[in-house]
Write a protein that holds these residues in place. Structure first.
Motif, PDB file in Angstrom:
ATOM      1  N   LYS A 139       0.838  -1.197   0.000  1.00  0.00           N
ATOM      2  CA  LYS A 139       0.000   0.000   0.000  1.00  0.00           C
ATOM      3  C   LYS A 139       0.877   1.253   0.000  1.00  0.00           C
ATOM      4  O   LYS A 139       1.868   1.339   0.722  1.00  0.00           O
ATOM      5  N   GLY A 140       0.515   2.253  -0.816  1.00  0.00           N
ATOM      6  CA  GLY A 140       1.260   3.508  -0.861  1.00  0.00           C
ATOM      7  C   GLY A 140       0.862   4.436   0.275  1.00  0.00           C
ATOM      8  O   GLY A 140      -0.246   4.352   0.807  1.00  0.00           O
ATOM      9  N   ILE A 141       1.772   5.361   0.623  1.00  0.00           N
ATOM     10  CA  ILE A 141       1.524   6.245   1.770  1.00  0.00           C
ATOM     11  C   ILE A 141       1.560   7.720   1.345  1.00  0.00           C
ATOM     12  O   ILE A 141       1.622   8.608   2.203  1.00  0.00           O
ATOM     13  N   PHE A 142       1.453   7.986   0.049  1.00  0.00           N
ATOM     14  CA  PHE A 142       1.657   9.356  -0.409  1.00  0.00           C
ATOM     15  C   PHE A 142       0.481  10.272  -0.082  1.00  0.00           C
ATOM     16  O   PHE A 142       0.654  11.480   0.017  1.00  0.00           O
ATOM     17  N   SER A 143      -0.718   9.727   0.096  1.00  0.00           N
ATOM     18  CA  SER A 143      -1.876  10.568   0.451  1.00  0.00           C
ATOM     19  C   SER A 143      -2.083  10.645   1.961  1.00  0.00           C
ATOM     20  O   SER A 143      -3.104  11.157   2.417  1.00  0.00           O
ATOM     21  N   THR A 144      -1.129  10.121   2.738  1.00  0.00           N
ATOM     22  CA  THR A 144      -1.216  10.268   4.191  1.00  0.00           C
ATOM     23  C   THR A 144      -0.731  11.660   4.596  1.00  0.00           C
ATOM     24  O   THR A 144      -0.325  12.463   3.765  1.00  0.00           O
ATOM     25  N   ARG A 145      -0.773  11.931   5.909  1.00  0.00           N
ATOM     26  CA  ARG A 145      -0.368  13.248   6.409  1.00  0.00           C
ATOM     27  C   ARG A 145       0.666  13.099   7.525  1.00  0.00           C
ATOM     28  O   ARG A 145       0.757  12.054   8.163  1.00  0.00           O
ATOM     29  N   ILE A 146       1.410  14.166   7.731  1.00  0.00           N
ATOM     30  CA  ILE A 146       2.328  14.228   8.863  1.00  0.00           C
ATOM     31  C   ILE A 146       1.951  15.437   9.719  1.00  0.00           C
ATOM     32  O   ILE A 146       1.385  16.412   9.219  1.00  0.00           O
TER      33      ILE A 146
END
Length: 408
Positions: A139-146
């Protein structure tokens, strides 16, 4: 709302052992659009350490094209992306793209998004997630937030940003320190410690509404919040009974329950993904080391043995890895331990690393460090081979925490 930080600049360094060569052709129509979609997608994929961009200059290709397979094979691309972006009469944008397998000469997927202008970056991140998952099986994590904290002059701010550091929104500003932001497992809330009442108090903050509540404001220090995976409670460090000890407390507030009974300092709790174990820092052996125990309390066992000063534990979501900060000589360095073997690798060449946090797919770590005399956010692959700097312009950056996967 505070003004957003100046644009972040993502600088990727290092070379991985096996990177998938991918060609991203500039999306048709993107020069007239507010966001260069293909550039954002390529930066995301390269930052992951799994992909290497192939030169796609001079080529026109979109989601309606049939690729010239021989051309892209000559350019050594294994996969190929083409798309388009069109502004609609109502002001929204229609974004389409296709992913092709160049080696097999076949299409791997098509996606179509219709979104307002403000969601174009999110669409680019979702495209990168789609490509990453299709080509790696993860699963990709590019649309997550920090989340992270900045200090500029005497002002502190808590920010929520995209995983590439862009699109930062201020959640809180204060003239007193803000520390230890931590995402809830559903991505809806942040716990943090604020000193606005001139002592450390734990708050829980709704990211969407901005509303917040005090969870721990007892006599003495209230610090180091960590969410239980079910979101119903937090582990915190309280000094209400004397020395700093670990407690759990309902996320809505209430009476805390003590977990540790020692004469030492116990702090920085973090839950395993299944909620069954708490890792924490204690100086019960004479110097700070990382221990673990059942999340219900009980007898702790020591986890770190190399070095005399180990703090700031973070556990990967797959349960395989422990990241932490070790003092080596006078330097503070990010370490990664494989929990099954106990093998430890030092994966940075910087000397002031702090606050590691795993991406929700367990493949990257975000941390803060000093580069060229300034505090900066970095991401790294677990082997340290690929690093990316997320470099902001407004103040010193510290205490990052990587949020969970977002609901579609």
């Amino acid at each position: 709302m505070l003004p957003a930080l100046a644009q972040f600049r993502v600088e990727v360094s290092g070379v991985g052992l096996t990177q998938l060569p991918i060609a991203l052709v500039a999306f048709r129509g993107q020069d007239a659009a507010p966001q260069k979609i293909s550039d954002i997608v390529q930066a995301d994929l390269e930052r992951s350490g799994q992909f290497r961009g192939v030169d796609a200059s001079g080529q026109a290709l979109d989601d309606t094209s049939r690729p010239d397979w021989s051309l892209w094979r000559q350019r050594t691309a294994d996969s190929l992306v083409g798309g388009s972006i069109t502004r609609l009469a109502d002001g929204r944008f229609d974004v389409k793209f296709r992913l092709w397998d160049v080696v097999k000469g076949q299409e791997l997927g098509f996606q179509n998004y219709t979104v307002p202008q403000g969601d174009l970056r999110l669409v680019a991140h979702r495209i990168a997630d789609f490509i990453y998952e299709k080509l790696t099986g993860e699963k990709g994590i590019f649309s997550t937030r920090i989340a992270y904290v900045t200090k500029g002059g005497s002002r502190y701010a808590l920010w929520v940003a995209d995983a590439d550091g862009e699109n930062a929104q201020a959640a809180l500003a204060s003239s007193e320190p803000i520390i230890s932001p931590r995402w809830s497992a559903d991505g809806q809330q942040l716990a943090y410690v604020s000193f606005e009442s001139r002592k450390p108090v734990v708050y829980v903050h709704s990211v969407s509404s901005g509303q917040r509540r005090q969870v721990a404001n007892f006599k003495g220090s209230n610090s180091a919040p960590a969410w239980a995976p079910d979101g119903g409670s937090l582990a915190v460090t309280l000094s209400r009974d004397g020395g700093s000890q670990l407690f759990t407390i309902p996320a809505s507030g209430g009476e805390p329950r003590r977990l540790t009974q020692s004469a030492s300092i116990d702090t920085e709790p973090v839950y395993s993904a299944d909620g069954g174990t708490i890792y924490f820092v204690s100086d019960r052996g004479g110097a700070p080391q990382i221990y673990k125990m059942s999340s219900g309390g009980g007898s702790p066992s020591r986890v770190t043995f190399s070095g005399t000063y180990n703090i700031s534990p973070a556990i990967s979501g797959d349960g395989r890895w422990l990241a932490y900060i070790s003092r080596v000589g006078g330097a503070f360095k990010l370490q990664v331990m494989e929990l099954s073997s106990g093998n430890v690798a030092s994966i940075t060449d910087t000397t002031a690393d702090e606050s590691p946090s795993f991406a929700p797919n367990s493949k990257l770590i975000v941390y803060a460090t000093h580069l060229q005399g300034r505090e900066a956010l970095m991401t790294t692959t677990l082997d340290g081979k690929i690093k990316a700097r997320l470099a902001g312009q407004a103040g010193d950056i510290r205490e990052p925490d990587w949020g969970p996967f977002r609901k579609q």
